[in-house]
Design a protein around this motif. Structure first.
Motif, PDB file in Angstrom:
ATOM      1  N   ARG B  54      13.420  18.762  15.317  1.00  0.00           N
ATOM      2  CA  ARG B  54      11.921  18.889  15.136  1.00  0.00           C
ATOM      3  C   ARG B  54      11.183  19.668  16.318  1.00  0.00           C
ATOM      4  O   ARG B  54      10.385  20.669  16.320  1.00  0.00           O
ATOM      5  N   LYS B  81      10.650  15.089   8.737  1.00  0.00           N
ATOM      6  CA  LYS B  81       9.218  14.663   8.810  1.00  0.00           C
ATOM      7  C   LYS B  81       9.097  13.555   7.778  1.00  0.00           C
ATOM      8  O   LYS B  81       8.458  12.567   7.965  1.00  0.00           O
ATOM      9  N   LEU B  82       9.728  13.804   6.352  1.00  0.00           N
ATOM     10  CA  LEU B  82       9.617  12.773   5.265  1.00  0.00           C
ATOM     11  C   LEU B  82      10.305  11.620   5.853  1.00  0.00           C
ATOM     12  O   LEU B  82       9.674  10.449   5.710  1.00  0.00           O
ATOM     13  N   LEU B  84      10.658  10.286   8.991  1.00  0.00           N
ATOM     14  CA  LEU B  84       9.846   9.651   9.773  1.00  0.00           C
ATOM     15  C   LEU B  84       8.533   8.999   9.267  1.00  0.00           C
ATOM     16  O   LEU B  84       8.158   8.061   9.458  1.00  0.00           O
ATOM     17  N   THR B  85       7.876   9.773   8.193  1.00  0.00           N
ATOM     18  CA  THR B  85       6.686   9.260   7.744  1.00  0.00           C
ATOM     19  C   THR B  85       7.047   8.015   6.658  1.00  0.00           C
ATOM     20  O   THR B  85       6.332   7.021   7.035  1.00  0.00           O
ATOM     21  N   VAL B  86       8.311   8.009   6.155  1.00  0.00           N
ATOM     22  CA  VAL B  86       8.586   6.724   5.296  1.00  0.00           C
ATOM     23  C   VAL B  86       8.924   5.677   6.099  1.00  0.00           C
ATOM     24  O   VAL B  86       8.422   4.604   5.936  1.00  0.00           O
ATOM     25  N   ARG B  88       8.150   5.049   9.286  1.00  0.00           N
ATOM     26  CA  ARG B  88       7.177   4.493  10.057  1.00  0.00           C
ATOM     27  C   ARG B  88       6.083   3.919   9.091  1.00  0.00           C
ATOM     28  O   ARG B  88       4.978   3.298   9.808  1.00  0.00           O
ATOM     29  N   GLY B  89       5.975   4.227   8.248  1.00  0.00           N
ATOM     30  CA  GLY B  89       4.980   3.939   7.245  1.00  0.00           C
ATOM     31  C   GLY B  89       5.253   2.748   6.450  1.00  0.00           C
ATOM     32  O   GLY B  89       4.509   2.162   5.419  1.00  0.00           O
ATOM     33  N   GLU B 128      10.558  10.263  18.096  1.00  0.00           N
ATOM     34  CA  GLU B 128       9.345  10.742  18.454  1.00  0.00           C
ATOM     35  C   GLU B 128       9.284  10.587  20.156  1.00  0.00           C
ATOM     36  O   GLU B 128       8.682  11.397  20.975  1.00  0.00           O
TER      37      GLU B 128
END
Lengths: 247, 242
Positions: B54, B81-82, B84-86, B88-89, B128
């Motif tokens: 990243r 990124k995908l 991280l999004t999934v 953390r989401g 992160e």
């Protein structure tokens, strides 16, 4: 001074932010073996960018740089090998804070040149001795003064046995009383025949040590010549202006 | 008062001493620590790799030459990124159950699956943390490394990452403490961790007070201990801050 061309720069261009800022706008020159070339000019004139393009820390937008006959701007060229031949000294030293001075100096020769630890340390200690810091070999960079840091940064680059040394305003971040000790090391290096390209505001150094002075303004090479020609008989108005302000 | 104390004593004996029920807690604690430790290591490995990808993209995509390398990096960066999004989401319990019941439906090695699930979860947070650490290292350090002739990976390995680790170690240690508490949902997939052990005792003895407060106290002790350790570590790092 011999006439062997070490670095040949042709029509070097570097644009930032699309094509908005022309930091370098067609600079051509040659650096010969054993020569000390000093680059002067007002801030924002592109002199640091010029120097940083020479070892591709900045990727030129256009033009070519030929080092010992090899076009290093060619995408197929392995720049890492060529950077080993070009030592660089930065304004802010950039020593590695997590390593002792000795480690700072030996990491590149051992990892890149395949030198043994003993061999690299012997060379490093010799060089530290020359700049009067042999007793600090096990110290960490933050335990040193600015002048000491810069002397170490110079010998760190020398550990790679480069063919040319690039200096990017090596004394600009130093307290005034420490400028001398760094310039002395550089002078000594010049007398030993090291090829040097020096971006500096130290006009005294340019005059005394430089074989050739390049004056840059607005991304262009406005005037070049021997220190006498540049400092005693400036031709362009731009240079006359500049010298009136700094001398 | 006296009655209350003797009542408490009886409760204690019933929940922990009788039939050696304390052994359940010890086994549970062992599992909790095992899961946390291994998950933390997995998380650091995933996190460092993703952080490097990243930050490489963030720093260089504007100046990179167009070509295969840049295209590949763009794709890998998008995948990271995908991830991280999934991760953390969505809640970690849901992730754990998906991995246990769907992805590894044929395996019943609960502890190994939990290690993996919590590791994958933790990796997103570690990524992160480490990315912030990499971005905070002065650009001059990269340039000094590159100017000596190191390639990008060597510069990362010898010069940047050691400095990043020193800077983010306290934050990573805190992540470990968070993870320790998060593993308490392992019981959802039939793993006997510390929380589950307490719950099993509660189910047998029908007295919730002693096992649950006991479990809470064990977690609290562990967290206080690790927090103390992190504090010590931080002071050590500051002292050696040359």
């Amino acid at each position: 001074m011999t006439t062997d061309v070490l670095i040949k720069v042709e029509n070097l261009q570097k644009y930032f932010k699309g094509d908005m800022i022309k930091a370098l706008d067609g600079v051509s020159t040659e650096i010969h073996k054993g020569e000390v070339v000093v680059v002067i000019g007002p801030s924002g004139s592109g002199k640091s960018t010029f120097l940083r393009c020479l070892n591709l820390l900045e990727m030129p937008t256009g033009g070519t740089i030929t080092l010992e006959g090899v076009d290093i701007t060619d995408p197929g060229c392995n720049i890492n090998l060529h950077r080993q031949k070009m030592g660089m000294v930065f304004q802010h030293f950039n020593l590695f804070p997590h390593m002792t001075l000795l480690k700072n100096m030996t990491i590149a020769p051992t990892k890149l040149l395949g030198k043994s630890k003993e061999e690299a340390e012997k060379k490093a200690l010799e060089l530290l001795e020359r700049v009067g810091l042999a007793d600090r070999a096990d110290a960490y960079p933050n335990q040193l003064s600015g002048g000491q840091k810069q002397r170490v940064a110079i010998v760190r680059a020398l550990c790679m046995e480069p063919d040319v040394m690039l200096f990017d305003e090596p004394t600009s971040a130093l307290d005034p009383e420490m400028v001398g000790e760094v310039l002395d090391v550089m002078k000594e290096l010049a007398h030993e025949g090291m090829t040097m390209v020096v971006v500096t505001h130290e006009m005294g150094f340019a005059r005394e040590v430089g074989n050739r002075v390049l004056f840059m303004a607005d991304g262009r090479l406005v005037e070049e010549g021997t220190p006498q020609e540049i400092f005693e008989h400036p031709k362009s108005e731009r240079l006359q202006d500049f010298l009136a302000k700094v001398l | 008062m006296e009655q209350w104390i003797s009542n408490l004593k009886a409760q204690f004996i019933l929940n922990f001493i009788e039939q050696d029920r304390w052994k359940l807690l010890v086994t549970g604690l062992g599992n909790t620590l095992k899961i946390t430790l291994v998950a933390c290591l997995i998380g650091i490995c995933i996190g460092v790799v993703i952080a490097i990808i990243r930050s490489t993209w963030d720093k260089n995509h504007e100046t990179m030459r167009k070509g295969f390398g840049k295209g590949l990096l763009a794709v890998v960066n998008a995948i990271c990124k995908l991830y991280l999004t999934v991760i953390r989401g969505t809640p970690v319990v849901v992730q754990l159950m998906i991995i246990y019941y769907i992805i590894f439906a044929s395996s019943r090695n609960g502890i190994a699956i939990a290690m993996l699930a919590f590791g994958i979860n933790s990796g997103a947070y570690v990524a992160e943390i480490v990315r912030g650490g990499i971005m905070s290292i002065d650009a001059g350090q990269f340039e000094a490394g590159r100017s000596l002739g190191f390639n990008y990976v060597q510069t990362m390995r010898y010069i940047i990452i050691p400095q990043v680790f020193k800077n983010v170690l306290p934050t990573l240690a805190n992540e470990f403490i968070v993870l320790l508490k998060e593993t308490s949902v392992s019981g959802y997939v039939a793993i006997r961790d510390l929380t589950k052990a307490g719950d099993i005792i509660r189910g047998v003895t029908y007295s919730p007070f002693m096992p649950l407060i006991g479990v809470a106290l064990i977690y609290l002790t562990l967290v206080i201990f690790f927090t103390w350790l992190v504090g010590k570590l931080e002071r050590r790092l500051r002292d050696s801050d040359h």
